[in-house]
Design a protein around this motif. Structure first.
Motif, PDB file in Angstrom:
ATOM      1  N   THR A   1       0.830  -1.203   0.000  1.00  0.00           N
ATOM      2  CA  THR A   1       0.000   0.000   0.000  1.00  0.00           C
ATOM      3  C   THR A   1       0.866   1.256   0.000  1.00  0.00           C
ATOM      4  OG1 THR A   1      -0.158   0.058   2.419  1.00  0.00           O
ATOM      5  CG2 THR A   1      -1.877  -1.167   1.225  1.00  0.00           C
ATOM      6  N   ILE A   2       0.245   2.352  -0.353  1.00  0.00           N
ATOM      7  CA  ILE A   2       0.849   3.670  -0.276  1.00  0.00           C
ATOM      8  C   ILE A   2      -0.167   4.599   0.366  1.00  0.00           C
ATOM      9  CG2 ILE A   2       0.089   4.252  -2.625  1.00  0.00           C
ATOM     10  CD1 ILE A   2       2.581   6.018  -2.891  1.00  0.00           C
ATOM     11  N   SER A   3       0.286   5.484   1.231  1.00  0.00           N
ATOM     12  CA  SER A   3      -0.633   6.399   1.900  1.00  0.00           C
ATOM     13  C   SER A   3      -1.008   7.540   0.971  1.00  0.00           C
ATOM     14  CB  SER A   3       0.018   6.962   3.167  1.00  0.00           C
ATOM     15  OG  SER A   3       1.057   7.874   2.822  1.00  0.00           O
ATOM     16  N   ALA A   4      -2.104   8.196   1.309  1.00  0.00           N
ATOM     17  CA  ALA A   4      -2.533   9.354   0.523  1.00  0.00           C
ATOM     18  C   ALA A   4      -1.473  10.453   0.561  1.00  0.00           C
ATOM     19  CB  ALA A   4      -3.867   9.872   1.055  1.00  0.00           C
TER      20      ALA A   4
ATOM     21  N   LEU B   1      -4.190   4.311 -11.559  1.00  0.00           N
ATOM     22  CA  LEU B   1      -5.339   3.691 -12.219  1.00  0.00           C
ATOM     23  C   LEU B   1      -6.513   3.660 -11.258  1.00  0.00           C
ATOM     24  CD1 LEU B   1      -3.556   0.636 -13.894  1.00  0.00           C
ATOM     25  CD2 LEU B   1      -4.082   2.860 -14.923  1.00  0.00           C
ATOM     26  N   ASP B   2      -7.628   4.215 -11.691  1.00  0.00           N
ATOM     27  CA  ASP B   2      -8.815   4.333 -10.832  1.00  0.00           C
ATOM     28  C   ASP B   2      -9.859   3.318 -11.291  1.00  0.00           C
ATOM     29  OD1 ASP B   2     -11.059   5.097  -9.358  1.00  0.00           O
ATOM     30  OD2 ASP B   2     -10.479   7.213  -9.397  1.00  0.00           O
ATOM     31  N   LEU B   3     -10.250   2.425 -10.378  1.00  0.00           N
ATOM     32  CA  LEU B   3     -11.223   1.374 -10.658  1.00  0.00           C
ATOM     33  C   LEU B   3     -12.631   1.748 -10.203  1.00  0.00           C
ATOM     34  CD1 LEU B   3      -8.818  -1.442  -9.621  1.00  0.00           C
ATOM     35  CD2 LEU B   3      -9.924  -1.382 -11.840  1.00  0.00           C
ATOM     36  N   ALA B   4     -12.862   3.019  -9.903  1.00  0.00           N
ATOM     37  CA  ALA B   4     -14.219   3.472  -9.586  1.00  0.00           C
ATOM     38  C   ALA B   4     -15.111   3.300 -10.802  1.00  0.00           C
ATOM     39  CB  ALA B   4     -14.196   4.936  -9.159  1.00  0.00           C
ATOM     40  N   THR B   5     -16.421   3.294 -10.589  1.00  0.00           N
ATOM     41  CA  THR B   5     -17.335   3.304 -11.726  1.00  0.00           C
ATOM     42  C   THR B   5     -17.182   4.625 -12.476  1.00  0.00           C
ATOM     43  OG1 THR B   5     -19.142   4.263 -10.450  1.00  0.00           O
ATOM     44  CG2 THR B   5     -18.986   1.846 -10.503  1.00  0.00           C
TER      45      THR B   5
ATOM     46  N   GLU C   1       5.640   1.288 -12.433  1.00  0.00           N
ATOM     47  CA  GLU C   1       5.171   1.637 -11.091  1.00  0.00           C
ATOM     48  C   GLU C   1       3.711   2.063 -11.192  1.00  0.00           C
ATOM     49  OE1 GLU C   1       6.610   4.066  -7.096  1.00  0.00           O
ATOM     50  OE2 GLU C   1       7.660   4.365  -9.003  1.00  0.00           O
ATOM     51  N   ILE C   2       2.844   1.293 -10.558  1.00  0.00           N
ATOM     52  CA  ILE C   2       1.400   1.501 -10.671  1.00  0.00           C
ATOM     53  C   ILE C   2       0.795   1.657  -9.281  1.00  0.00           C
ATOM     54  CG2 ILE C   2      -0.800   0.406 -11.317  1.00  0.00           C
ATOM     55  CD1 ILE C   2       0.686  -0.946 -13.613  1.00  0.00           C
ATOM     56  N   VAL C   3      -0.104   2.623  -9.169  1.00  0.00           N
ATOM     57  CA  VAL C   3      -0.903   2.759  -7.949  1.00  0.00           C
ATOM     58  C   VAL C   3      -2.365   2.549  -8.330  1.00  0.00           C
ATOM     59  CG1 VAL C   3      -1.668   4.272  -6.092  1.00  0.00           C
ATOM     60  CG2 VAL C   3       0.719   4.315  -6.830  1.00  0.00           C
ATOM     61  N   LEU C   4      -2.993   1.581  -7.699  1.00  0.00           N
ATOM     62  CA  LEU C   4      -4.407   1.290  -7.936  1.00  0.00           C
ATOM     63  C   LEU C   4      -5.257   2.021  -6.905  1.00  0.00           C
ATOM     64  CD1 LEU C   4      -4.247  -2.545  -8.631  1.00  0.00           C
ATOM     65  CD2 LEU C   4      -4.683  -0.758 -10.299  1.00  0.00           C
ATOM     66  N   VAL C   5      -6.329   2.620  -7.396  1.00  0.00           N
ATOM     67  CA  VAL C   5      -7.210   3.433  -6.556  1.00  0.00           C
ATOM     68  C   VAL C   5      -8.647   2.993  -6.778  1.00  0.00           C
ATOM     69  CG1 VAL C   5      -8.040   5.775  -6.127  1.00  0.00           C
ATOM     70  CG2 VAL C   5      -5.642   5.399  -6.748  1.00  0.00           C
ATOM     71  N   SER C   6      -9.447   3.028  -5.713  1.00  0.00           N
ATOM     72  CA  SER C   6     -10.896   2.864  -5.808  1.00  0.00           C
ATOM     73  C   SER C   6     -11.498   3.635  -4.646  1.00  0.00           C
ATOM     74  CB  SER C   6     -11.299   1.378  -5.779  1.00  0.00           C
ATOM     75  OG  SER C   6     -10.880   0.764  -4.577  1.00  0.00           O
ATOM     76  N   PRO C   7     -12.799   3.860  -4.627  1.00  0.00           N
ATOM     77  CA  PRO C   7     -13.366   4.751  -3.602  1.00  0.00           C
ATOM     78  C   PRO C   7     -12.968   4.398  -2.172  1.00  0.00           C
ATOM     79  CG  PRO C   7     -14.977   4.392  -5.315  1.00  0.00           C
ATOM     80  CD  PRO C   7     -13.814   3.504  -5.649  1.00  0.00           C
ATOM     81  N   ASN C   8     -13.119   3.132  -1.774  1.00  0.00           N
ATOM     82  CA  ASN C   8     -12.745   2.748  -0.409  1.00  0.00           C
ATOM     83  C   ASN C   8     -11.544   1.811  -0.365  1.00  0.00           C
ATOM     84  OD1 ASN C   8     -13.847   0.377  -1.355  1.00  0.00           O
ATOM     85  ND2 ASN C   8     -15.607   0.389   0.025  1.00  0.00           N
TER      86      ASN C   8
ATOM     87  N   ARG D   1       7.483  -5.004 -12.329  1.00  0.00           N
ATOM     88  CA  ARG D   1       6.491  -3.966 -12.075  1.00  0.00           C
ATOM     89  C   ARG D   1       6.224  -3.864 -10.578  1.00  0.00           C
ATOM     90  NH1 ARG D   1       2.064  -6.208 -14.609  1.00  0.00           N
ATOM     91  NH2 ARG D   1       2.604  -5.238 -16.595  1.00  0.00           N
ATOM     92  N   ARG D   2       6.139  -2.654 -10.066  1.00  0.00           N
ATOM     93  CA  ARG D   2       5.755  -2.446  -8.678  1.00  0.00           C
ATOM     94  C   ARG D   2       4.310  -1.979  -8.642  1.00  0.00           C
ATOM     95  NH1 ARG D   2       8.384   1.738  -4.154  1.00  0.00           N
ATOM     96  NH2 ARG D   2       7.504   0.678  -2.321  1.00  0.00           N
ATOM     97  N   VAL D   3       3.484  -2.696  -7.908  1.00  0.00           N
ATOM     98  CA  VAL D   3       2.055  -2.382  -7.825  1.00  0.00           C
ATOM     99  C   VAL D   3       1.705  -2.090  -6.378  1.00  0.00           C
ATOM    100  CG1 VAL D   3      -0.283  -3.206  -8.219  1.00  0.00           C
ATOM    101  CG2 VAL D   3       1.546  -3.862  -9.794  1.00  0.00           C
ATOM    102  N   ARG D   4       1.114  -0.926  -6.148  1.00  0.00           N
ATOM    103  CA  ARG D   4       0.665  -0.577  -4.808  1.00  0.00           C
ATOM    104  C   ARG D   4      -0.803  -0.140  -4.847  1.00  0.00           C
ATOM    105  NH1 ARG D   4       5.231   3.547  -2.824  1.00  0.00           N
ATOM    106  NH2 ARG D   4       5.317   3.975  -5.063  1.00  0.00           N
ATOM    107  N   VAL D   5      -1.420  -0.216  -3.708  1.00  0.00           N
ATOM    108  CA  VAL D   5      -2.824   0.178  -3.548  1.00  0.00           C
ATOM    109  C   VAL D   5      -2.874   1.404  -2.645  1.00  0.00           C
ATOM    110  CG1 VAL D   5      -5.040  -0.505  -2.554  1.00  0.00           C
ATOM    111  CG2 VAL D   5      -3.707  -2.148  -3.901  1.00  0.00           C
ATOM    112  N   LEU D   6      -3.650   2.404  -3.044  1.00  0.00           N
ATOM    113  CA  LEU D   6      -3.841   3.568  -2.184  1.00  0.00           C
ATOM    114  C   LEU D   6      -4.603   3.144  -0.936  1.00  0.00           C
ATOM    115  CD1 LEU D   6      -3.680   6.575  -1.533  1.00  0.00           C
ATOM    116  CD2 LEU D   6      -5.767   6.896  -2.888  1.00  0.00           C
TER     117      LEU D   6
END
Length: 535
Positions: free
Chosen positions: A381-384, A399-403, A434-441, A457-462
């Motif tokens: 994870t990565i912090s805001a 990358l934002d996975l929100a609707t 380097e990728i950060v994945l984002v979604s509402p919650n 590839r480095r993948v992190r989640v917000l």
């Protein structure tokens, strides 16, 4: 079918239709995005996009050995969905033979739009019961004259707040029979029920007719769509709600709801018998609290999901994925669960129970927790704060996975909209290191992270998702331009009856389609609807 799909267990369209007709449990899942789903699907198919399965399937199909049939329209998502469901422990999963095209070739009827069983049922109710209605212009003139009337908006409050008939108040459909006698205490007062289109107006009006109130009751014909097409102005930002319920009127509503439940074959279940029903391994059981969302948050029975009664009738497929499953409804007033149940029975649900009493059952408070199919996978994870500090770094791809509607409303600056099935196919994503994945919650991002993990590839989640970003006070961008999209934004179907920017042609076409649903039901032959013709 391609060779990959040929390796899957298959179920024929004929067998699916036979299960629907015979009252046998079956879940028919369309794993495309909602836009394509809304353009063509069988009547009782439930839309569960393959990228959202882990988020939705546990609520829609709680029994792991319930029969599930999966299809797409040649997009190549069926095989992935079947294997994902199998990996989640579902043991009776198969592909629809030939997919959507196979359904068509076999003579299966094709429907458009969403929540179609409920909408078609509403049209059938009006056809059979001759539900009274008034055109928009007449309602407008009655308001202008100062006639003795009340206008009750049967939609969710959030929809009412966006646009409403001037002077109307929010009384969602499941609340109407409980509250109308206190809102309109004089039997001379005309009660007008509206929604955005037709279904909730019809069902709400017929609910009050069935409930035996002495007032003249009418649906606003074609709802806010009809009002708008007539050139009349809507009110925006209204916040009027229903009143409290007096004991005398509560008792009258409860007595009538009990009669309606008995007439339609609704069963009651005592707390002591609930566990026995839940222990039946050949039965898919749904436990639903039909009170308002606000009451649910204040306190509810553990393991009961929030499904406000009017919305449950309007969009049953958003809570119940297995046709002919068993539905248990709970309230704390003796009215809302029975009124909802009497509609579900007419909608062809054979096993509908109302829970009698809450004593002895565990309770909890707070909003409904996400009902996931399993624990979230491990992900870096990565912090805001850290993401904000590095947002100008061009080596990071957000990358934002929100609707798509949520993305349009607000997203982290520079983020790209993407749906999960496209994560491995877009060239820019494949090239990113380097990728950060984002979604509402953060949940959808966590679920998708394993899809992208690779040695280069480095993948992190917000952590905490966009909600955490906002909590830090950081700004969002709005809009969804082509340059911001790595996927076609067809994940959410734009309803012609929601929002304030719909074209007149789209609204009229929607109404014309609704009027034709009764004849489509006759052709389909699988619905099992049975409208209560006399009281």
């Amino acid at each position: 079918m391609n060779s990959i799909t040929n390796l899957l267990p298959v179920t024929s369209s004929e067998d699916v239709r036979q299960s629907l007709k015979n009252g046998v449990e079956i879940a028919l899942l369309d794993v495309r995005e909602e836009g394509p789903f809304a353009s063509a699907h069988p009547l009782f198919s439930v839309n569960v996009p393959v990228g959202r399965i882990e988020e939705r399937i546990a609520g829609l199909v709680p029994r792991k050995d319930a029969p599930i049939v999966v299809y797409d329209d040649g997009e190549g998502r069926t095989a992935k969905a079947v294997r994902l469901l199998q990996s989640l422990g579902y043991s009776a999963v198969s592909a629809l033979e030939g997919g959507l095209e196979g359904w068509k070739r076999s003579g299966g009827e094709i429907f458009i739009d969403v929540n179609v069983p409920s909408k078609a049922f509403g049209e059938l109710v009006e056809h059979v019961r001759h539900t009274p209605s008034l055109p928009a212009r007449e309602v407008h003139d009655r308001i202008a004259r100062g006639d003795d009337l009340v206008i009750l908006d049967a939609r969710r409050f959030v929809e009412y707040n966006v646009m409403a008939i001037p002077g109307g108040r929010s009384v969602p459909g499941g609340e109407l029979a409980l509250r109308v006698r206190d809102i309109a205490p004089s039997p001379e007062t005309t009660v007008i029920v509206n929604c955005a289109g037709r279904t909730r107006s019809i069902i709400g009006t017929q609910s009050l007719v069935n409930a035996g109130i002495p007032n003249p009751v009418f649906a606003l014909r074609n709802g806010t769509i009809g009002w708008t097409l007539e050139g009349l102005s809507l009110e925006h930002g209204a916040a009027r709600k229903g009143t409290d319920v007096s004991e005398q009127n509560h008792e009258a509503a409860r007595a009538r709801a009990k009669i309606l439940a008995e007439q339609t074959g609704v069963r009651t279940i005592a707390v002591k018998d609930l566990e026995r029903l839940l222990a039946d391994t050949e039965r898919t059981v749904y436990r639903l609290d039909v009170r308002s969302p606000e009451e649910y948050v204040e306190g509810h029975l553990k393991d009961f999901r929030s499904a406000p009664g009017g919305q449950l009738v309007q969009a049953t497929d958003e809570w119940v994925g297995v046709r002919h499953g068993t539905i248990i409804l709970a309230d704390d007033d003796g009215v809302r669960a029975r009124m909802t149940a009497h509609w579900l029975r007419q909608l062809g649900w054979n096993e509908v129970y109302v829970l009698e009493g809450w004593d002895g059952l565990p309770r909890e408070a707070g909003p409904e927790a996400p009902l996931l199919s399993g624990p979230l996978p491990e992900a870096e994870t990565i912090s805001a704060v850290d993401l904000h500090d590095r947002l100008e770094d061009e080596s990071i791809l957000v990358l934002d996975l929100a609707t798509s509607p949520v993305f349009r409303k607000g997203h982290i600056p520079g983020a790209r909209f993407v749906i999960r099935p496209d994560l491995l196919s877009h060239p820019a994503i494949r090239a990113a290191r380097e990728i950060v994945l984002v979604s509402p919650n953060g949940i959808a991002a966590h679920l998708a992270a394993p899809d992208l993990v690779g040695e280069h590839r480095r993948v992190r989640v917000l952590k905490g998702g966009t909600d955490a970003w906002l909590a830090e006070g950081y700004a969002l961008e709005t809009g969804l331009e082509d340059a911001q999209a790595f996927s076609v934004p067809d994940d959410v179907y734009k309803r012609p009856y929601e929002g304030t920017d719909n074209a007149a042609e789209a609204m009229q076409a929607y109404l014309d389609w609704e009027y034709g649903l009764v004849s489509q039901l006759e052709k389909d032959g699988t619905h099992g609807f049975r409208v209560l013709e006399s009281l």
